[in-house]
Design a protein around this motif. Sequence first.
Motif, mmCIF file in Angstrom:
data_model
loop_
_atom_site.group_PDB
_atom_site.id
_atom_site.type_symbol
_atom_site.label_atom_id
_atom_site.label_comp_id
_atom_site.label_asym_id
_atom_site.label_seq_id
_atom_site.Cartn_x
_atom_site.Cartn_y
_atom_site.Cartn_z
ATOM 1 N N ALA A 1 36.597 62.586 35.838
ATOM 2 C CA ALA A 1 35.847 61.340 35.663
ATOM 3 C C ALA A 1 36.668 60.154 36.153
ATOM 4 O O ALA A 1 36.126 59.203 36.742
ATOM 5 N N GLN A 2 37.981 60.189 35.916
ATOM 6 C CA GLN A 2 38.844 59.108 36.396
ATOM 7 C C GLN A 2 38.827 59.023 37.918
ATOM 8 O O GLN A 2 38.727 57.930 38.486
ATOM 9 N N LEU A 3 38.907 60.175 38.565
ATOM 10 C CA LEU A 3 38.935 60.184 40.027
ATOM 11 C C LEU A 3 37.602 59.739 40.611
ATOM 12 O O LEU A 3 37.556 58.935 41.549
ATOM 13 N N VAL A 4 36.511 60.241 40.051
ATOM 14 C CA VAL A 4 35.183 59.828 40.528
ATOM 15 C C VAL A 4 34.982 58.340 40.294
ATOM 16 O O VAL A 4 34.455 57.621 41.159
ATOM 17 N N GLY A 5 35.434 57.859 39.135
ATOM 18 C CA GLY A 5 35.317 56.428 38.844
ATOM 19 C C GLY A 5 36.108 55.590 39.823
ATOM 20 O O GLY A 5 35.654 54.532 40.277
ATOM 21 N N LEU A 6 37.300 56.058 40.178
ATOM 22 C CA LEU A 6 38.128 55.342 41.149
ATOM 23 C C LEU A 6 37.466 55.333 42.523
ATOM 24 O O LEU A 6 37.518 54.328 43.248
ATOM 25 N N GLN A 7 36.838 56.432 42.896
ATOM 26 C CA GLN A 7 36.111 56.486 44.167
ATOM 27 C C GLN A 7 34.963 55.478 44.177
ATOM 28 O O GLN A 7 34.764 54.753 45.160
ATOM 29 N N LEU A 8 34.196 55.437 43.085
ATOM 30 C CA LEU A 8 33.088 54.484 42.982
ATOM 31 C C LEU A 8 33.594 53.048 43.064
ATOM 32 O O LEU A 8 33.027 52.205 43.763
ATOM 33 N N PHE A 9 34.665 52.777 42.339
ATOM 34 C CA PHE A 9 35.191 51.417 42.278
ATOM 35 C C PHE A 9 35.699 50.961 43.643
ATOM 36 O O PHE A 9 35.340 49.883 44.127
ATOM 37 N N SER A 10 36.549 51.790 44.271
ATOM 38 C CA SER A 10 37.125 51.384 45.552
ATOM 39 C C SER A 10 36.053 51.264 46.622
ATOM 40 O O SER A 10 36.079 50.334 47.447
ATOM 41 N N GLY A 11 35.083 52.180 46.626
ATOM 42 C CA GLY A 11 33.999 52.107 47.602
ATOM 43 C C GLY A 11 33.148 50.866 47.417
ATOM 44 O O GLY A 11 32.745 50.215 48.398
ATOM 45 N N THR A 12 32.891 50.504 46.159
ATOM 46 C CA THR A 12 32.094 49.305 45.878
ATOM 47 C C THR A 12 32.841 48.041 46.282
ATOM 48 O O THR A 12 32.273 47.139 46.900
ATOM 49 N N LEU A 13 34.122 47.981 45.942
ATOM 50 C CA LEU A 13 34.906 46.782 46.261
ATOM 51 C C LEU A 13 34.973 46.547 47.770
ATOM 52 O O LEU A 13 34.918 45.402 48.232
ATOM 53 N N ARG A 14 35.064 47.610 48.541
ATOM 54 C CA ARG A 14 35.129 47.459 49.998
ATOM 55 C C ARG A 14 33.823 46.922 50.581
ATOM 56 O O ARG A 14 33.809 46.388 51.695
ATOM 57 N N GLU A 15 32.721 47.051 49.842
ATOM 58 C CA GLU A 15 31.419 46.645 50.365
ATOM 59 C C GLU A 15 31.072 45.193 50.079
ATOM 60 O O GLU A 15 30.160 44.652 50.691
ATOM 61 N N VAL A 16 31.765 44.548 49.126
ATOM 62 C CA VAL A 16 31.419 43.160 48.810
ATOM 63 C C VAL A 16 31.785 42.264 49.983
ATOM 64 O O VAL A 16 32.773 42.498 50.679
ATOM 65 N N LYS A 17 30.994 41.237 50.186
ATOM 66 C CA LYS A 17 31.153 40.394 51.376
ATOM 67 C C LYS A 17 31.600 38.977 51.056
ATOM 68 O O LYS A 17 32.169 38.305 51.912
ATOM 69 N N HIS A 18 31.315 38.480 49.851
ATOM 70 C CA HIS A 18 31.517 37.061 49.592
ATOM 71 C C HIS A 18 32.623 36.759 48.591
ATOM 72 O O HIS A 18 32.892 35.592 48.311
ATOM 73 N N LEU A 19 33.235 37.771 48.042
ATOM 74 C CA LEU A 19 34.346 37.543 47.126
ATOM 75 C C LEU A 19 35.515 36.959 47.922
ATOM 76 O O LEU A 19 35.887 37.494 48.967
ATOM 77 N N ASP A 20 36.081 35.858 47.444
ATOM 78 C CA ASP A 20 37.148 35.237 48.235
ATOM 79 C C ASP A 20 38.397 36.118 48.229
ATOM 80 O O ASP A 20 38.560 37.025 47.409
ATOM 81 N N ASP A 21 39.302 35.838 49.170
ATOM 82 C CA ASP A 21 40.462 36.699 49.381
ATOM 83 C C ASP A 21 41.333 36.824 48.138
ATOM 84 O O ASP A 21 41.839 37.917 47.827
ATOM 85 N N GLU A 22 41.522 35.723 47.429
ATOM 86 C CA GLU A 22 42.387 35.755 46.244
ATOM 87 C C GLU A 22 41.806 36.677 45.169
ATOM 88 O O GLU A 22 42.526 37.489 44.581
ATOM 89 N N ARG A 23 40.503 36.568 44.940
ATOM 90 C CA ARG A 23 39.865 37.425 43.938
ATOM 91 C C ARG A 23 39.885 38.883 44.390
ATOM 92 O O ARG A 23 40.135 39.791 43.588
ATOM 93 N N TYR A 24 39.594 39.104 45.668
ATOM 94 C CA TYR A 24 39.582 40.468 46.182
ATOM 95 C C TYR A 24 40.945 41.127 45.986
ATOM 96 O O TYR A 24 41.040 42.267 45.495
ATOM 97 N N LYS A 25 42.003 40.439 46.358
ATOM 98 C CA LYS A 25 43.345 41.018 46.251
ATOM 99 C C LYS A 25 43.749 41.224 44.798
ATOM 100 O O LYS A 25 44.443 42.202 44.468
ATOM 101 N N HIS A 26 43.318 40.319 43.924
ATOM 102 C CA HIS A 26 43.607 40.474 42.493
ATOM 103 C C HIS A 26 42.986 41.770 41.966
ATOM 104 O O HIS A 26 43.656 42.546 41.259
ATOM 105 N N ILE A 27 41.730 42.017 42.321
ATOM 106 C CA ILE A 27 41.051 43.223 41.855
ATOM 107 C C ILE A 27 41.663 44.461 42.500
ATOM 108 O O ILE A 27 41.906 45.477 41.838
ATOM 109 N N ALA A 28 41.941 44.386 43.803
ATOM 110 C CA ALA A 28 42.531 45.522 44.509
ATOM 111 C C ALA A 28 43.903 45.875 43.922
ATOM 112 O O ALA A 28 44.221 47.057 43.730
ATOM 113 N N ASP A 29 44.707 44.873 43.619
ATOM 114 C CA ASP A 29 46.023 45.121 43.024
ATOM 115 C C ASP A 29 45.884 45.797 41.665
ATOM 116 O O ASP A 29 46.685 46.680 41.315
ATOM 117 N N SER A 30 44.885 45.394 40.900
ATOM 118 C CA SER A 30 44.658 46.001 39.584
ATOM 119 C C SER A 30 44.302 47.478 39.719
ATOM 120 O O SER A 30 44.750 48.320 38.928
#
Length: 332
Positions: free
Chosen positions: A131-160
Motif C-alpha cells: 500500500a505504501q508503494l502504490v500510494g507513493l506511485q499515485l502521489f508522485s504521478g499526480t504531482l508531476r501532472e499539476v500545472k499551476h503549482l508554483d515552483d516553491e510549493r512544488y519543490k516543498h512537496i517533492a522534497d517531502s
Amino acid sequence: RLLHHVRHEDPAQAFRMLAELKASFDAGGPHRQIFTLPAVAVAVLGLARQLFSPGRRQTSAESVSVAELFDVLRSAVLRVDSLRPQESLRLWLLGAVTADSLYEAVVMGDTCQQWFDCALQCLERLREPQAQLVGLQLFSGTLREVKHLDDERYKHIADSIVRYAGGLSSKRLQCEGLTLCAGLFYGSRCTDAGRVIACLQEALRCADRAVQVDPLAVGLFVDILERVTSVFDLGLAQVTSPFVSSLLALCVEHLRYVGSRAPAESLNALRAAVRDMEAKRVVALRLAGDAGSDAGSDAVAAQHVDARYAGLRLDCALDLPGMRPPGVAAVG
C-alpha cells in the motif's frame, strides 16, 4: 445507487443536493460510510469544474463559493481518512488536482498545497508495504501532472515525498521509492539535475543493501537503469555515457550472480532496455558517419537520438542469451 440519481441541469443545485445527502450519510455507520462518502466526494469534485470554469458566472440565488465546496469535500474525506486511509489518499490527490485545474478561474495555490499536505499525512499512516508503494506511485504521478503549482510549493512537496521514500521500512522499499522520486525532478514540470542524481545515487545504495539480504532483488538495479535511461534521453549532461554503461554492467553482474534463479521479469525488463539502447546506439553511430553501423531500424532513425548513445558500452549485456536484437551485430 441513490447518488447516480442526483442530477440537475444547474450544477449549484446539484451541489446542494449532494451536500444534503452527505449530511444524511454522516449519520450512518462506518460500514456504509466507506462506500457512500467517497462517492459523494467524487461527485462533488465533478461539479467543481462546472461551477468554477472560466467565464461562468453564478447568480446570487445559486451562489456556491469555492470555500464552501471544498469544506464539504474536506469533511467527507476526513471521515473516510479515519476509516480507510488508502481510499482517502486517492481522494486527497483528486482534490489537489481539481484545485490545480481551477487555477484559471480562481487562485487555488494554497488549497492545492493543503490537499497535497493532507495526502502526505495520509500516506504516512499507511503501514502495509504494498500500500505504501502504490500510494507513493499515485502521489508522485499526480504531482508531476499539476500545472499551476508554483515552483516553491512544488519543490516543498517533492522534497517531502523524497524524505518519506527514504524512511520506508526496508531498503528494497526505499530503493523503489527513491527511483520513483527521481522522476519528480525532470520533465516539463521541473528540471533539477542535482536532485535527480541524488535520488538515483541513494537508490543505488539502497539496492546494494537490499541484494545483500535477498540476492533475487536484482530487479531493483534494472528499475534504476530504466529511470537513468529515461533521464539520459532528455540530454541531462550529469547523466553520462560512462555512468549508463557502468550501471548496465552492474545489472549484468548481479543477474549473472543469481544465474538461473534470476526473476524472468527482471530479465525481460533488462532485455527491452538493452535492445532500445543498442538500436539508438547504432543510429547514433550511423549519424556520426560510422560506415559499419547501418543496421538501425527506420522507426528509430526517424526520431531524435542523442549523439551520446554512440559512447555506450553494451557488450557485457549483449553477450547474455536473448539480449542482442535480431540483425544487429556487435559494434565497437
